[in-house]
Design a protein around this motif. Structure first.
Motif, PDB file in Angstrom:
ATOM      1  N   LEU A   4      -6.973  63.071  -1.629  1.00  0.00           N
ATOM      2  CA  LEU A   4      -6.464  63.019  -0.269  1.00  0.00           C
ATOM      3  C   LEU A   4      -5.092  62.374  -0.335  1.00  0.00           C
ATOM      4  O   LEU A   4      -4.957  61.250  -0.829  1.00  0.00           O
ATOM      5  N   VAL A   5      -4.092  63.078   0.147  1.00  0.00           N
ATOM      6  CA  VAL A   5      -2.728  62.589   0.058  1.00  0.00           C
ATOM      7  C   VAL A   5      -2.157  62.435   1.458  1.00  0.00           C
ATOM      8  O   VAL A   5      -2.022  63.415   2.194  1.00  0.00           O
ATOM      9  N   GLU A   6      -1.832  61.189   1.804  1.00  0.00           N
ATOM     10  CA  GLU A   6      -1.247  60.901   3.115  1.00  0.00           C
ATOM     11  C   GLU A   6       0.280  60.956   3.037  1.00  0.00           C
ATOM     12  O   GLU A   6       0.875  60.691   1.986  1.00  0.00           O
ATOM     13  N   SER A   7       0.883  61.247   4.166  1.00  0.00           N
ATOM     14  CA  SER A   7       2.334  61.194   4.290  1.00  0.00           C
ATOM     15  C   SER A   7       2.681  60.935   5.744  1.00  0.00           C
ATOM     16  O   SER A   7       1.833  61.084   6.630  1.00  0.00           O
ATOM     17  N   SER A  21       0.074  62.730   8.136  1.00  0.00           N
ATOM     18  CA  SER A  21      -0.629  63.906   7.637  1.00  0.00           C
ATOM     19  C   SER A  21      -1.496  63.505   6.460  1.00  0.00           C
ATOM     20  O   SER A  21      -1.162  62.588   5.711  1.00  0.00           O
ATOM     21  N   CYS A  22      -2.596  64.216   6.290  1.00  0.00           N
ATOM     22  CA  CYS A  22      -3.476  63.990   5.146  1.00  0.00           C
ATOM     23  C   CYS A  22      -3.964  65.339   4.647  1.00  0.00           C
ATOM     24  O   CYS A  22      -4.682  66.048   5.357  1.00  0.00           O
ATOM     25  N   SER A  74      -7.804  73.700   9.431  1.00  0.00           N
ATOM     26  CA  SER A  74      -8.755  74.030   8.366  1.00  0.00           C
ATOM     27  C   SER A  74      -8.126  74.920   7.296  1.00  0.00           C
ATOM     28  O   SER A  74      -8.515  74.845   6.129  1.00  0.00           O
ATOM     29  N   ALA A  75      -7.182  75.748   7.678  1.00  0.00           N
ATOM     30  CA  ALA A  75      -6.534  76.627   6.705  1.00  0.00           C
ATOM     31  C   ALA A  75      -5.750  75.832   5.669  1.00  0.00           C
ATOM     32  O   ALA A  75      -5.604  76.262   4.525  1.00  0.00           O
ATOM     33  N   LYS A  76      -5.279  74.677   6.078  1.00  0.00           N
ATOM     34  CA  LYS A  76      -4.500  73.830   5.175  1.00  0.00           C
ATOM     35  C   LYS A  76      -5.309  72.643   4.664  1.00  0.00           C
ATOM     36  O   LYS A  76      -4.778  71.829   3.901  1.00  0.00           O
ATOM     37  N   ASN A  77      -6.546  72.533   5.126  1.00  0.00           N
ATOM     38  CA  ASN A  77      -7.376  71.388   4.733  1.00  0.00           C
ATOM     39  C   ASN A  77      -6.646  70.080   5.007  1.00  0.00           C
ATOM     40  O   ASN A  77      -6.650  69.153   4.179  1.00  0.00           O
ATOM     41  N   THR A  78      -6.049  70.013   6.177  1.00  0.00           N
ATOM     42  CA  THR A  78      -5.186  68.890   6.519  1.00  0.00           C
ATOM     43  C   THR A  78      -5.538  68.356   7.898  1.00  0.00           C
ATOM     44  O   THR A  78      -5.814  69.129   8.815  1.00  0.00           O
ATOM     45  N   VAL A  79      -5.538  67.033   8.014  1.00  0.00           N
ATOM     46  CA  VAL A  79      -5.673  66.403   9.320  1.00  0.00           C
ATOM     47  C   VAL A  79      -4.408  65.630   9.630  1.00  0.00           C
ATOM     48  O   VAL A  79      -3.688  65.203   8.719  1.00  0.00           O
ATOM     49  N   TYR A  80      -4.174  65.473  10.923  1.00  0.00           N
ATOM     50  CA  TYR A  80      -2.971  64.801  11.383  1.00  0.00           C
ATOM     51  C   TYR A  80      -3.360  63.675  12.337  1.00  0.00           C
ATOM     52  O   TYR A  80      -4.375  63.738  13.018  1.00  0.00           O
ATOM     53  N   ALA A  92       0.155  48.449   9.884  1.00  0.00           N
ATOM     54  CA  ALA A  92      -0.961  48.417   8.941  1.00  0.00           C
ATOM     55  C   ALA A  92      -0.745  49.485   7.887  1.00  0.00           C
ATOM     56  O   ALA A  92       0.147  50.341   8.025  1.00  0.00           O
ATOM     57  N   VAL A  93      -1.576  49.445   6.870  1.00  0.00           N
ATOM     58  CA  VAL A  93      -1.677  50.570   5.948  1.00  0.00           C
ATOM     59  C   VAL A  93      -2.727  51.506   6.528  1.00  0.00           C
ATOM     60  O   VAL A  93      -3.840  51.080   6.848  1.00  0.00           O
ATOM     61  N   TYR A  94      -2.350  52.759   6.678  1.00  0.00           N
ATOM     62  CA  TYR A  94      -3.241  53.760   7.240  1.00  0.00           C
ATOM     63  C   TYR A  94      -3.830  54.608   6.114  1.00  0.00           C
ATOM     64  O   TYR A  94      -3.089  55.138   5.278  1.00  0.00           O
ATOM     65  N   TYR A  95      -5.149  54.718   6.129  1.00  0.00           N
ATOM     66  CA  TYR A  95      -5.857  55.449   5.099  1.00  0.00           C
ATOM     67  C   TYR A  95      -6.548  56.672   5.680  1.00  0.00           C
ATOM     68  O   TYR A  95      -7.173  56.593   6.744  1.00  0.00           O
ATOM     69  N   CYS A  96      -6.466  57.744   4.955  1.00  0.00           N
ATOM     70  CA  CYS A  96      -7.209  58.951   5.272  1.00  0.00           C
ATOM     71  C   CYS A  96      -8.508  58.925   4.490  1.00  0.00           C
ATOM     72  O   CYS A  96      -8.551  58.436   3.350  1.00  0.00           O
TER      73      CYS A  96
END
Length: 125
Positions: A4-7, A21-22, A74-80, A92-96
Motif C-alpha cells: 500500500l503506497v500513500e501519497s 491517495s493510497c 476499484s479499477a485502480k485499486n486506490t482509495v482517496y 499527523a502521519v496518515y496511514y492507509c
C-alpha cells in the motif's frame, strides 16, 4: 506481497485542503475495505475513515464528518482521502490500511491486515 503506497501529504495552512491517495499493488488479494488512520506524536493511532468496496459504503470518525471524504476507484485499486478545512490538530502521519474481512462496525487497527508506510500531513501557518 501486498503493498500500500500513500501519497499526497505535505504542509498546508489552516483552512486549506489536501488529497491523499493510497494505491494497492502486489499479489492478488481480496480487500473487503480500505481505510485511513492517523497518528500524532505521543498519541495512539486513530481511525479516520473507511471505504467498503462492495457497495461503496463509507464510515468516518465522528469528529471528522463533514470535513473529510473517502472515496475509492476499484479499477485502480486506490482509495482517496479528501481533507478540507484542515486544522493544526489534524497534523499527523496518515496511514492507509486494508481489511480482508468484514469486521462489522469495528475499525480498530487490529482489524486491518495490510498497512502503508504513512505520509506526513502538517497543518501550520
Amino acid at each position: 506481497q501486498v503493498q500500500l503506497v500513500e501519497s499526497g501529504g505535505g504542509l498546508v495552512q489552516p483552512g486549506g485542503s489536501l488529497r491523499l491517495s493510497c494505491a494497492a499493488s502486489g499479489r492478488t488479494f481480496t480487500s473487503y475495505a480500505m481505510g485511513w488512520f492517523r497518528q500524532a506524536p505521543g498519541r495512539e493511532r486513530e481511525f479516520v475513515a473507511v471505504f467498503r468496496w462492495s457497495r461503496g459504503n463509507t464510515f468516518y470518525a465522528d469528529s471528522l464528518k463533514g470535513r473529510f471524504t473517502i472515496s475509492g476507484d476499484s479499477a485502480k485499486n486506490t482509495v482517496y482521502l479528501q481533507m478540507n478545512s484542515l486544522k493544526p490538530e489534524d497534523t499527523a502521519v496518515y496511514y492507509c490500511a486494508a481489511q480482508t474481512y468484514n469486521s462489522g462496525t469495528t475499525y480498530s487497527p487490529s482489524t486491518f491486515t495490510y498497512w502503508g508506510q504513512g505520509t506526513q500531513v502538517t497543518v501550520s501557518s
